[in-house]
Design a protein around this motif. Structure first.
Motif, PDB file in Angstrom:
ATOM      1  N   UNK A 292       5.361 -27.640 -61.303  1.00 49.89           N
ATOM      2  CA  UNK A 292       4.893 -26.345 -61.822  1.00 49.89           C
ATOM      3  C   UNK A 292       3.377 -26.342 -61.919  1.00 49.89           C
ATOM      4  N   UNK A 293       2.812 -25.138 -62.031  1.00 47.78           N
ATOM      5  CA  UNK A 293       1.372 -25.016 -62.184  1.00 47.78           C
ATOM      6  C   UNK A 293       0.957 -25.505 -63.571  1.00 47.78           C
ATOM      7  N   UNK A 294      -0.282 -25.986 -63.642  1.00 40.48           N
ATOM      8  CA  UNK A 294      -0.806 -26.476 -64.930  1.00 40.48           C
ATOM      9  C   UNK A 294      -0.669 -25.398 -65.996  1.00 40.48           C
ATOM     10  N   UNK A 295      -0.960 -24.152 -65.630  1.00 40.47           N
ATOM     11  CA  UNK A 295      -0.885 -23.054 -66.599  1.00 40.47           C
ATOM     12  C   UNK A 295       0.518 -22.939 -67.190  1.00 40.47           C
ATOM     13  N   UNK A 296       1.527 -23.163 -66.363  1.00 34.63           N
ATOM     14  CA  UNK A 296       2.912 -23.104 -66.862  1.00 34.63           C
ATOM     15  C   UNK A 296       3.199 -24.302 -67.770  1.00 34.63           C
ATOM     16  N   UNK A 297       2.682 -25.471 -67.391  1.00 39.01           N
ATOM     17  CA  UNK A 297       2.930 -26.677 -68.186  1.00 39.01           C
ATOM     18  C   UNK A 297       2.402 -26.548 -69.610  1.00 39.01           C
ATOM     19  N   UNK A 298       1.286 -25.818 -69.765  1.00 40.35           N
ATOM     20  CA  UNK A 298       0.658 -25.788 -71.096  1.00 40.35           C
ATOM     21  C   UNK A 298       0.834 -24.428 -71.774  1.00 40.35           C
ATOM     22  N   UNK A 299       1.737 -23.626 -71.257  1.00 37.15           N
ATOM     23  CA  UNK A 299       1.902 -22.266 -71.794  1.00 37.15           C
ATOM     24  C   UNK A 299       2.199 -22.272 -73.292  1.00 37.15           C
ATOM     25  N   UNK A 300       2.946 -23.279 -73.760  1.00 38.67           N
ATOM     26  CA  UNK A 300       3.310 -23.315 -75.188  1.00 38.67           C
ATOM     27  C   UNK A 300       2.430 -24.246 -76.009  1.00 38.67           C
ATOM     28  N   UNK A 301       1.368 -24.779 -75.398  1.00 42.64           N
ATOM     29  CA  UNK A 301       0.557 -25.780 -76.096  1.00 42.64           C
ATOM     30  C   UNK A 301      -0.152 -25.179 -77.302  1.00 42.64           C
ATOM     31  N   UNK A 302      -0.160 -25.937 -78.399  1.00 45.22           N
ATOM     32  CA  UNK A 302      -0.866 -25.501 -79.609  1.00 45.22           C
ATOM     33  C   UNK A 302      -1.600 -26.678 -80.224  1.00 45.22           C
ATOM     34  N   UNK A 303      -2.632 -26.363 -80.950  1.00 42.44           N
ATOM     35  CA  UNK A 303      -3.340 -27.391 -81.705  1.00 42.44           C
ATOM     36  C   UNK A 303      -2.856 -27.358 -83.147  1.00 42.44           C
ATOM     37  N   UNK A 304      -2.495 -28.528 -83.676  1.00 45.35           N
ATOM     38  CA  UNK A 304      -1.969 -28.625 -85.041  1.00 45.35           C
ATOM     39  C   UNK A 304      -2.960 -29.240 -86.009  1.00 45.35           C
ATOM     40  N   UNK A 305      -4.119 -29.644 -85.514  1.00 44.98           N
ATOM     41  CA  UNK A 305      -5.146 -30.206 -86.412  1.00 44.98           C
ATOM     42  C   UNK A 305      -6.516 -29.956 -85.786  1.00 44.98           C
ATOM     43  N   UNK A 306      -7.207 -28.987 -86.332  1.00 40.64           N
ATOM     44  CA  UNK A 306      -8.473 -28.562 -85.745  1.00 40.64           C
ATOM     45  C   UNK A 306      -9.626 -29.527 -86.005  1.00 40.64           C
ATOM     46  N   UNK A 307      -9.420 -30.508 -86.879  1.00 40.34           N
ATOM     47  CA  UNK A 307     -10.494 -31.485 -87.027  1.00 40.34           C
ATOM     48  C   UNK A 307     -10.373 -32.579 -85.969  1.00 40.34           C
ATOM     49  N   UNK A 308      -9.155 -32.758 -85.445  1.00 43.36           N
ATOM     50  CA  UNK A 308      -8.953 -33.780 -84.406  1.00 43.36           C
ATOM     51  C   UNK A 308      -9.263 -33.200 -83.027  1.00 43.36           C
ATOM     52  N   UNK A 309      -8.715 -32.031 -82.759  1.00 41.36           N
ATOM     53  CA  UNK A 309      -9.041 -31.330 -81.502  1.00 41.36           C
ATOM     54  C   UNK A 309      -9.826 -30.087 -81.901  1.00 41.36           C
ATOM     55  N   UNK A 310     -11.115 -30.150 -81.693  1.00 52.25           N
ATOM     56  CA  UNK A 310     -11.964 -29.041 -82.116  1.00 52.25           C
ATOM     57  C   UNK A 310     -11.811 -27.860 -81.161  1.00 52.25           C
TER      58      UNK A 310
ATOM     59  N   UNK B 239      -2.273 -37.393 -80.816  1.00 49.29           N
ATOM     60  CA  UNK B 239      -0.908 -37.021 -80.403  1.00 49.29           C
ATOM     61  C   UNK B 239      -0.353 -35.920 -81.310  1.00 49.29           C
ATOM     62  N   UNK B 240      -0.432 -36.165 -82.631  1.00 53.74           N
ATOM     63  CA  UNK B 240       0.167 -35.208 -83.569  1.00 53.74           C
ATOM     64  C   UNK B 240      -0.595 -33.884 -83.579  1.00 53.74           C
ATOM     65  N   UNK B 241      -1.849 -33.914 -83.129  1.00 56.99           N
ATOM     66  CA  UNK B 241      -2.643 -32.673 -83.081  1.00 56.99           C
ATOM     67  C   UNK B 241      -2.326 -31.837 -81.845  1.00 56.99           C
ATOM     68  N   UNK B 242      -1.577 -32.415 -80.899  1.00 53.34           N
ATOM     69  CA  UNK B 242      -1.208 -31.627 -79.722  1.00 53.34           C
ATOM     70  C   UNK B 242      -1.504 -32.287 -78.389  1.00 53.34           C
ATOM     71  N   UNK B 243      -2.291 -33.372 -78.412  1.00 55.73           N
ATOM     72  CA  UNK B 243      -2.521 -34.139 -77.186  1.00 55.73           C
ATOM     73  C   UNK B 243      -3.250 -33.359 -76.105  1.00 55.73           C
ATOM     74  N   UNK B 244      -3.111 -33.858 -74.895  1.00 53.50           N
ATOM     75  CA  UNK B 244      -3.847 -33.285 -73.760  1.00 53.50           C
ATOM     76  C   UNK B 244      -3.498 -31.807 -73.512  1.00 53.50           C
ATOM     77  N   UNK B 245      -2.220 -31.382 -73.640  1.00 52.89           N
ATOM     78  CA  UNK B 245      -1.956 -29.952 -73.402  1.00 52.89           C
ATOM     79  C   UNK B 245      -2.767 -29.045 -74.326  1.00 52.89           C
ATOM     80  N   UNK B 246      -2.956 -29.457 -75.588  1.00 46.27           N
ATOM     81  CA  UNK B 246      -3.736 -28.632 -76.513  1.00 46.27           C
ATOM     82  C   UNK B 246      -5.203 -28.586 -76.100  1.00 46.27           C
TER      83      UNK B 246
END
Ligand code: FES
Length: 580
Positions: A352-370, A326-333
């Motif tokens: 809205x389109x999926x692309x719009x839903x995740x437009x601002x998505x970021x990963x905050x922990x690269x070891x959790x979401x590679x 969750x804290x790493x960004x979850x499914x949008x990331x």
């Protein structure tokens, strides 16, 4: 908004057939509900929103859902709807016998009929534990009323002696440690107390977490909603937002059949591979697709997952837990990282389109979401679909949770006709097995058990555990908990009790597993198999009455989603009008 015309403006709200009636019928419906103390304005033509709540003290994963329902109601009132909460059947994964899966279809049927029978214009589905999420999605698909799912969220990370402990995953590990004499009973009891230390569902990437992520990916839940911990205030915020949104969905008549499209299922299969999701997702997605009329094959799971790397480093495939995810960004990331592997134009409950839903998505922990450049596991390491003379209808193996050295393996079978028979033998110091043995358990499929329990990752024979063996090839017609791990071939179809070749295997037969080639082969001649088949007789259905009899007579095989044959498809929301 891609939805049709405003249903309220067009006078098409379904609830108007009850509450807008003139004379005696309308008066009966309205006055009866006013027994709950509502003012007359609730019948002014606003959308009536059901809140289907699988709360139960027998389902600890869902026990906090009444609080979640209150937050949904806030949102519904805010948006000008009329919320009505109602209880549904609840399926507590660990407590129900013989297995909660036996009742998934019963819950789906119950929720379907409740949605259709009542004066609802839309519904918020509150689920959490493994089977409650697919059951509610199956029901929503068959009724096709506007619907949003709000899952209850995962528990906080488990803790034991300063380390993270994953629900399920560590139960299997501690069981092996106990069997091997490396852990005491008292240490296990101490570990128990830190394993489930908040409300919520299992916090590993087990079936509950997987299905929550899949509900979000299908577009049936709000973006980012799958991973908020149950104890996090943003879980309630999500619920309130869902309450607001369902009113708009009811007004615009955006329905599950417009959301759960082939594109949605393809996205779900890709995400399941990227998150190292549960093999149970295969069965549940096949069942949901069957309800909504989307053609989906078992082989789609292999073909669509092959280019997908495993990105999410969660137990049982990796080391972290849902709170970290969750804290790493979850499914949008994760979606943002997968890029072109997903259908970016898919539209879910946001409109809205999926692309719009995740437009601002970021990963905050690269070891959790590679990243895709540095994945946890390379492309093609997700759930593989096997074929061969031992599984003409297919079988699955979760590669990311299996042992690399066993992915190509040839060994002699040691066969058990039931999981109980295996458990009796597993402690025998004289058991004729070594690490090359292929353990086969049958009689644990949809009809055989019945209900296809999660026993496919059965613990290894004690004498081999004591020798330090940590994995062996295991084959069954059972399922495996999403929190489980090991080189286990599951969902063998057709199952043994309907005469699948699994019924014909004998101890000492040679079996070859070749996961890279996607094959599972019983190395016995066709002539010999034909002779064995001539001598095989189907067992009688021991269930003479009740739901178990109905289930055994009608359940489909695993490769078809294990739904009941007469529940496949949809009937819509129309009901004959009853004239009071
Ligand atoms: Fe309910 Fe694991 S037992 S989610």
């Amino acid at each position: 908004m891609p939805a049709g015309p405003d249903a309220a403006a067009a006078g098409r709200l379904r609830s108007s057939a009850w509450f807008a009636s003139r004379g005696r019928p309308g008066m009966i419906y309205r006055s009866w509900l006013r027994a709950e103390g509502f003012t007359p304005e609730v019948f002014d033509g606003r959308p009536v929103i059901g809140i289907a709540n699988s709360w139960s003290e027998l389902t600890p994963c869902n026990v906090h859902l009444r609080g979640v329902a209150d937050a949904v109601k806030r949102g519904v009132w805010q948006a000008g709807g009329f919320p009505l909460e109602f209880p549904t059947m609840s399926l507590g994964e660990t407590l129900m016998r013989p297995t909660a899966m036996l009742f998934r279809n019963l819950m789906a049927m119950e929720v379907e009929e409740l949605l259709r029978a009542n004066p609802l214009d839309g519904v918020v589905l509150l689920s959490g534990c493994d089977k409650t999420t697919p059951a509610m999605l199956m029901a929503a698909a068959s009724v096709d009323l506007p619907a949003i799912m709000v899952t209850g969220g995962p528990m906080l990370n488990g803790k034991y002696r300063g380390a993270d402990v994953g629900s399920g995953t560590h139960v299997w590990k501690f069981e092996q440690e106990l069997a091997a004499g490396r852990m005491t009973e008292q240490e296990c009891v101490t570990a128990e107390s830190g394993m489930a230390r908040s409300c919520g569902h299992c916090m590993t990437m087990g079936t509950a977490s997987t299905m929550a992520c899949i509900a979000e990916t299908l577009g049936m839940a709000l973006p980012g909603s799958a991973t908020w911990p149950a104890a996090d205030s943003r879980r309630l915020l999500t619920a309130q937002l869902a309450g607001q949104r369902i009113v708009a969905l009811a007004r615009s008549d955006l329905r599950p059949s417009q959301i759960m499209t082939r594109q949605a299922f393809e996205n779900a299969i890709v995400i399941n591979a990227a998150i190292g999701g549960s093999t149970n997702a295969v069965i549940h997605l096949l069942a949901i697709a069957g309800r909504v009329g989307v053609p989906l094959r078992l082989d789609d799971f292999d073909e669509l997952a092959r280019p997908v790397p495993t990105l999410v480093n969660l137990m049982p495939s990796g080391r972290y837990l849902m709170e970290d995810f969750c804290y790493a960004g979850g499914i949008p990331a994760v979606m943002a990282e997968l890029g072109d592997l997903l259908h970016a134009g898919h539209v879910g409950v946001t409109g809205r389109r999926l692309a719009e839903n995740i437009a601002d998505a970021q990963c905050w922990n690269r070891d959790v979401i590679r990243s895709a450049d540095d994945p946890l596991q390379p492309p093609g390491s997700g759930t593989a679909v096997l074929h061969g003379n031992l599984c003409p209808g297919g079988a699955v193996i979760k590669q990311s949770a299996a042992s690399p050295h066993l992915m190509k393996h040839r060994g002699q079978a040691l066969v058990f006709d039931s999981i109980e028979e295996y458990h009796l033998a597993a402690g025998d110091a004289q058991l004729r097995a070594d690490e090359s043995t292929v353990l086969v358990v049958r009689g644990a499929g949809p009809k055989g058990y019945p209900g296809m329990p999660e026993v496919g990752n059965f613990v290894l024979p004690r004498k081999l555990l004591e020798r330090g063996v940590t994995d062996m090839v295991r084959i069954s017609d059972a399922r495996m908990s999403g929190t489980g791990f090991g080189t286990v071939v599951l969902h063998v179809a057709p199952e043994a009790v309907v005469g699948g070749p699994l019924a014909l295997v004998r101890t000492d037969d040679w079996i070859e597993l070749d996961v890279p080639a996607r094959t599972l082969t019983l190395q016995v001649s066709d002539d010999e198999l034909a002779r064995r088949r001539d001598r095989w007789a189907p067992p009688e259905n021991p269930h003479r009455r009740g739901y178990a009899r109905l289930y055994v007579e009608h359940v489909l095989q695993a490769d078809q989603g294990a739904d009941l044959d007469f529940l496949v498809g949809a009937s819509g929301a129309d009901v004959p009008r009853h004239n009071h």
